[in-house]
Design an enzyme around this catalytic site. Structure first.
Site, PDB file in Angstrom:
ATOM      1  N   LYS A 195       0.890  -1.275   0.023  1.00  9.99           N
ATOM      2  CA  LYS A 195       0.030  -0.124   0.123  1.00  9.99           C
ATOM      3  C   LYS A 195       0.993   1.264  -0.079  1.00  9.99           C
ATOM      4  CE  LYS A 195      -3.525   2.273   2.899  1.00  9.99           C
ATOM      5  NZ  LYS A 195      -4.469   1.965   3.749  1.00  9.99           N
ATOM      6  N   GLU A 233       7.572  -6.511   0.648  1.00 11.60           N
ATOM      7  CA  GLU A 233       6.345  -6.465   1.576  1.00 11.60           C
ATOM      8  C   GLU A 233       5.585  -7.794   1.295  1.00 11.60           C
ATOM      9  OE1 GLU A 233       4.966  -4.828   3.737  1.00 11.60           O
ATOM     10  OE2 GLU A 233       5.979  -3.120   3.892  1.00 11.60           O
ATOM     11  N   LYS A 248      -2.191  -1.551  -3.816  1.00 13.58           N
ATOM     12  CA  LYS A 248      -3.319  -0.231  -3.831  1.00 13.58           C
ATOM     13  C   LYS A 248      -2.294   0.983  -3.779  1.00 13.58           C
ATOM     14  CE  LYS A 248      -5.878   1.934  -0.355  1.00 13.58           C
ATOM     15  NZ  LYS A 248      -6.405   1.929   1.107  1.00 13.58           N
ATOM     16  N   TYR A 312     -15.281   1.479  -6.727  1.00 13.80           N
ATOM     17  CA  TYR A 312     -16.561   2.075  -6.581  1.00 13.80           C
ATOM     18  C   TYR A 312     -17.226   2.081  -7.828  1.00 13.80           C
ATOM     19  CZ  TYR A 312     -13.507   3.439  -2.461  1.00 13.80           C
ATOM     20  OH  TYR A 312     -12.835   3.426  -1.343  1.00 13.80           O
TER      21      TYR A 312
HETATM   22  C1  PBG Z   1      -7.427   2.872   5.914  1.00 14.12           C
HETATM   23  C2  PBG Z   1      -7.839   3.073   4.435  1.00 14.12           C
HETATM   24  C3  PBG Z   1      -7.737   4.173   3.623  1.00 14.12           C
HETATM   25  C4  PBG Z   1      -7.949   3.443   2.299  1.00 14.12           C
HETATM   26  C5  PBG Z   1      -8.496   2.048   2.540  1.00 14.12           C
HETATM   27  N1  PBG Z   1      -8.440   2.030   3.891  1.00 14.12           N
HETATM   28  C6  PBG Z   1      -7.030   5.244   3.634  1.00 14.12           C
HETATM   29  C7  PBG Z   1      -5.653   5.574   3.965  1.00 14.12           C
HETATM   30  O1  PBG Z   1      -4.804   4.813   3.960  1.00 14.12           O
HETATM   31  O2  PBG Z   1      -5.559   6.826   4.152  1.00 14.12           O
HETATM   32  C8  PBG Z   1      -8.294   4.076   0.942  1.00 14.12           C
HETATM   33  C9  PBG Z   1      -9.138   3.790   0.016  1.00 14.12           C
HETATM   34  C10 PBG Z   1      -9.368   4.680  -1.184  1.00 14.12           C
HETATM   35  O3  PBG Z   1      -8.822   5.635  -1.365  1.00 14.12           O
HETATM   36  O4  PBG Z   1     -10.395   4.301  -1.620  1.00 14.12           O
HETATM   37  N2  PBG Z   1      -6.291   2.639   6.310  1.00 14.12           N
END
Ligand code: PBG
Length: 322
Positions: A195, A233, A248, A312
């Site tokens: 992430k 990771e 992500k 989404y």
């Molecule tokens: C929580 C989380 C986030 C997202 C999913 N889980 C936000 C972040 O890390 O700030 C982002 C998902 C999106 O932007 O659609 N940790």
């Protein structure tokens, strides 16, 4: 091998022939619908920076799931907007917390729906960080037992899969241990393994009220410049017991998806995040792009190697796939 003019690749692109040789297919089976459940509202509420997307009240969650099921979408990931926040995110593992209630409601009415829960602290803490904070620092090891507790509380409520998203070192191992000790050894973990500290999450932070009050997430989310680090990771998360690994965001990181597919051949998810959604919706609203780009983007994520996509756009694309 024949060459031009004997060989003409355009021959197989004609009419319906092209469909036969389609290498990638997008199906509702591979899509996960994110749902924002807000326990502070009674009516669904539009999210300004995500046109066409809403926060759903607890009482509305069954209807939302039902609409998706009608479209052939059977998997969901739930995010909570709680009525109570504190320094350590107590409401994240409360039996009567927003997610625990939402999961029970969905599973009671639709036992076959696949319910994934986001295991993180940022929506439940006053400071908005994904871990416990002391003297301005986000503490890793002190956060792990709390993540374990959150995951167990979700499993007790009936979640089918838990998805830790906080990028703490050792989070998958801690959650696996906590689940196993509580009799949930059959609940899989979908780890947000790679992430990135991305600017594409800002609409989500409005949607989930999870913005941070100080600093940023660079101390735990990955540097956008790195690809080898993503492999490390992912490898680590697989060793710790992740059943599904996630990358992500998705579209700006297709290279990482492809690399992970080739290197690990492991169940792979991609998160087509909020900013990717908003960007496309804005361009469509302006009339600068056609809606067809949605399908094209999701196909590209699948073609890169993702087995499943959290998006989404799920409902709008499902209408087209029917
Ligand atoms: C929580 C989380 C986030 C997202 C999913 N889980 C936000 C972040 O890390 O700030 C982002 C998902 C999106 O932007 O659609 N940790």
């Amino acid at each position: 091998m024949a060459e031009f003019p004997k060989l003409r690749l355009r021959r197989l692109r004609k009419s319906n022939l092209r469909k036969i040789f389609r290498e990638t297919r997008l199906s509702t089976d591979n899509l996960i619908v994110p749902i924002f459940v807000d326990e502070n509202i009674k009516e669904k509420k539009p999210i300004e920076s995500m046109p066409g997307y809403y926060r759903i009240p607890l009482e509305g969650v069954e209807k939302e799931v039902d609409e998706c099921l009608e479209l052939g979408l059977e998997s969901f990931i739930l995010f909570g907007v709680p009525s109570y926040k504190d320094e350590v995110g107590t409401s994240a593992f409360d039996r009567e917390g927003v997610i625990q209630k939402a999961v029970r409601r969905v599973k009671a009415e639709f036992p076959d729906a696949v319910v994934v829960t986001d295991v993180c602290l940022c929506e439940y803490t006053t400071h908005g960080h994904c871990g416990i904070v002391r003297d301005g620092e986000i503490l890793n090891d002190e956060t792990l037992p709390i993540l374990g507790k959150i995951a167990v509380s979700h499993a007790e409520a009936g979640a089918d899969v838990v998805a830790p998203s906080g990028m703490m070192d050792g989070m998958v191992a801690a959650i696996r241990r906590a689940l196993d000790e509580s009799g949930f050894s059959s609940i899989p973990i979908m780890s947000y393994a790679a992430k990135y500290a991305s600017s594409f999450y800002s609409p989500f932070r409005e949607a989930a009220e999870s913005g941070y009050k100080f600093g940023d997430r660079k101390g735990y989310q990955m540097d956008i410049h790195n690809s080898d680090e993503a492999m490390r990771e992912i490898e680590l998360d697989i060793k710790e017991g992740a059943d599904i690994i996630m990358i992500k965001p998705a579209l700006p990181y297709l290279d990482i998806i492809r690399r992970a597919r080739e290197r690990f051949g492991y169940p792979l998810a991609a998160y087509n995040v909020s900013g990717e959604y908003s960007m496309v919706k804005a361009a469509i609203e302006k009339g600068w792009l056609s809606e067809d780009v949605i399908y094209e983007i999701l196909v590209s994520i699948k073609r890169a190697g993702a087995n499943l996509i959290i998006t989404y756009h799920a409902k709008e694309v499902a209408e087209k796939l029917q």
